[in-house]
Design an enzyme around this catalytic site. Structure first.
Site, PDB file in Angstrom:
ATOM      1  N   GLN A  12      -4.776  -1.704   9.675  1.00  0.00           N
ATOM      2  CA  GLN A  12      -4.620  -3.012   9.037  1.00  0.00           C
ATOM      3  C   GLN A  12      -5.212  -4.097   9.941  1.00  0.00           C
ATOM      4  OE1 GLN A  12      -3.323  -3.648   5.852  1.00  0.00           O
ATOM      5  NE2 GLN A  12      -4.106  -5.690   6.248  1.00  0.00           N
ATOM      6  N   ASP A  48     -11.235   2.776   4.230  1.00  0.00           N
ATOM      7  CA  ASP A  48     -11.514   1.336   4.129  1.00  0.00           C
ATOM      8  C   ASP A  48     -13.020   1.074   4.053  1.00  0.00           C
ATOM      9  OD1 ASP A  48      -9.486  -0.462   3.823  1.00  0.00           O
ATOM     10  OD2 ASP A  48      -8.971  -0.553   5.955  1.00  0.00           O
ATOM     11  N   LYS A 103       0.835  -1.197   0.000  1.00  0.00           N
ATOM     12  CA  LYS A 103       0.000   0.000   0.000  1.00  0.00           C
ATOM     13  C   LYS A 103       0.868   1.243   0.000  1.00  0.00           C
ATOM     14  CE  LYS A 103      -3.797  -2.390   2.265  1.00  0.00           C
ATOM     15  NZ  LYS A 103      -4.435  -2.778   3.535  1.00  0.00           N
TER      16      LYS A 103
END
Ligand code: NDP
Length: 295
Positions: A99, A122, A55
């Site tokens: 994460q 997200d 990422k």
């Protein structure tokens, strides 16, 4: 077999990233703002570290500034919450990503809830998911992996409206939002999960299958209606002595069998994976534009 279309996620992701790059340049040139993405990684899971590294690399290539925080496994929830709160207040940061999975001593719900909804790139904040599920409402962000699946269908001109779609898997991050998105696109959606009896009877009805299970090669050729379109989200390492790493990655769908039946299918790797990262960049850009009221 020759007419089977391999859905090239790598190629589409590259196209999407080129479009994002152009938009980032336009924004920077006209208002001097560079999008910023903060990534919080807790613990030392190898797969998570790889995802975060990828990422970060993708951000750099796209011209997005990345802010990375790596905390040890034994960190406290308060420490993570403090970082989130600082990033929430930081005007340089337009997206915050925690994460997953978090270490088991942490309350995932509490932590995801702490990310301010305007920076929830997200799309995992319960308010975003709620809006995704409701008619006539618009979520601020759509979760990256399911958004990537739908983007692939769009870019390959796969008709969704009025079609029968089956999603295999109902996780909060892939299966459930994928099913909601397909429904928003006017598909008739069934969800298959671990308690479903005779799943193959349900998948065999489907014009579109999205598989997000985590079981290598679970979906066999006999599960697929001829001409169906298959999006394989699964990323499963299987032992492979011929591979220098000792393993290789396969999907949830038995590719060799499926390609004989389906009209189009995503490979693993090179299908959904690259799209997930492209959608994260897209969501970060969207957020930076919205926060700065840049059209
Ligand atoms: P989860 O483990 O959170 O969810 C798996 C889902 O599959 C659950 O809903 C489970 O059902 C269902 N399931 C398990 N066994 C069966 C079965 N035998 N038959 C039918 N359904 C079953 O996984 P994720 O959703 O997080 O990920 C799924 C896969 O996608 C993984 O391989 C993961 O690595 C990959 N992935 C890929 C990404 C990408 O960018 N390409 C991003 C995220 C994930 P139940 O709810 O009943 O337990």
């Amino acid at each position: 077999e020759a007419s089977v279309k391999v859905i090239d996620g790598k190629k589409v992701a590259k196209d999407v990233r080129d479009e994002i790059n152009a938009e980032i340049t336009r924004m920077k040139d006209s208002i001097g703002v560079v999008p910023g993405l903060a990534v919080i990684l807790v613990g030392d899971r190898k797969d998570s570290a790889t995802y975060v590294r990828n990422k970060k690399k993708a951000c750099e290539t796209a011209g997005i500034k990345s802010y990375e925080v790596c905390l040890p496994e034994n960190s406290t929830e308060e420490e993570v919450l403090k970082y989130i709160s600082d990033f929430n207040d930081d005007p340089m940061v337009h997206g915050i990503l925690v994460q997953l999975p978090l270490p088991s001593h942490m309350d995932e719900e509490k932590i995801l809830h702490a990310v301010c909804i305007e920076k929830d790139v997200d799309g995992f904040h319960p308010l975003n998911i709620g809006q995704l599920a409701m008619r006539g409402r618009e979520p601020l962000f759509i979760p990256c992996t399911p958004k990537g699946c739908i983007e692939l269908l769009h870019r390959y001109n796969v008709e969704i409206k009025g079609k029968k779609a089956v999603v295999i898997g109902r996780s909060n991050i892939v299966g459930m939002p994928a099913a909601l998105l397909l429904q928003r696109e006017d598909a008739t959606v069934s969800i298959v999960h671990s308690r479903t009896n005779n799943p193959e009877e349900i998948t065999r009805e489907a014009d579109i299958i999205i598989a997000a299970v985590g079981k290598p090669n679970m979906v066999r050729g006999s599960w697929i209606k001829p001409g169906a379109v298959i999006i394989d989200v699964g990323i499963n390492p299987v032992e492979d002595a011929t591979n220098p790493r000792g393993y290789r990655l396969v999907g949830d769908v038995c590719y060799e069998e499926a390609i004989k039946v389906a009209s189009a299918i995503t490979p693993v790797p090179g299908g959904v994976g690259p799209m997930t990262i492209a959608m994260l960049l897209s969501n970060t850009l969207l957020s930076a534009k919205r926060i700065n009221n840049f059209k």
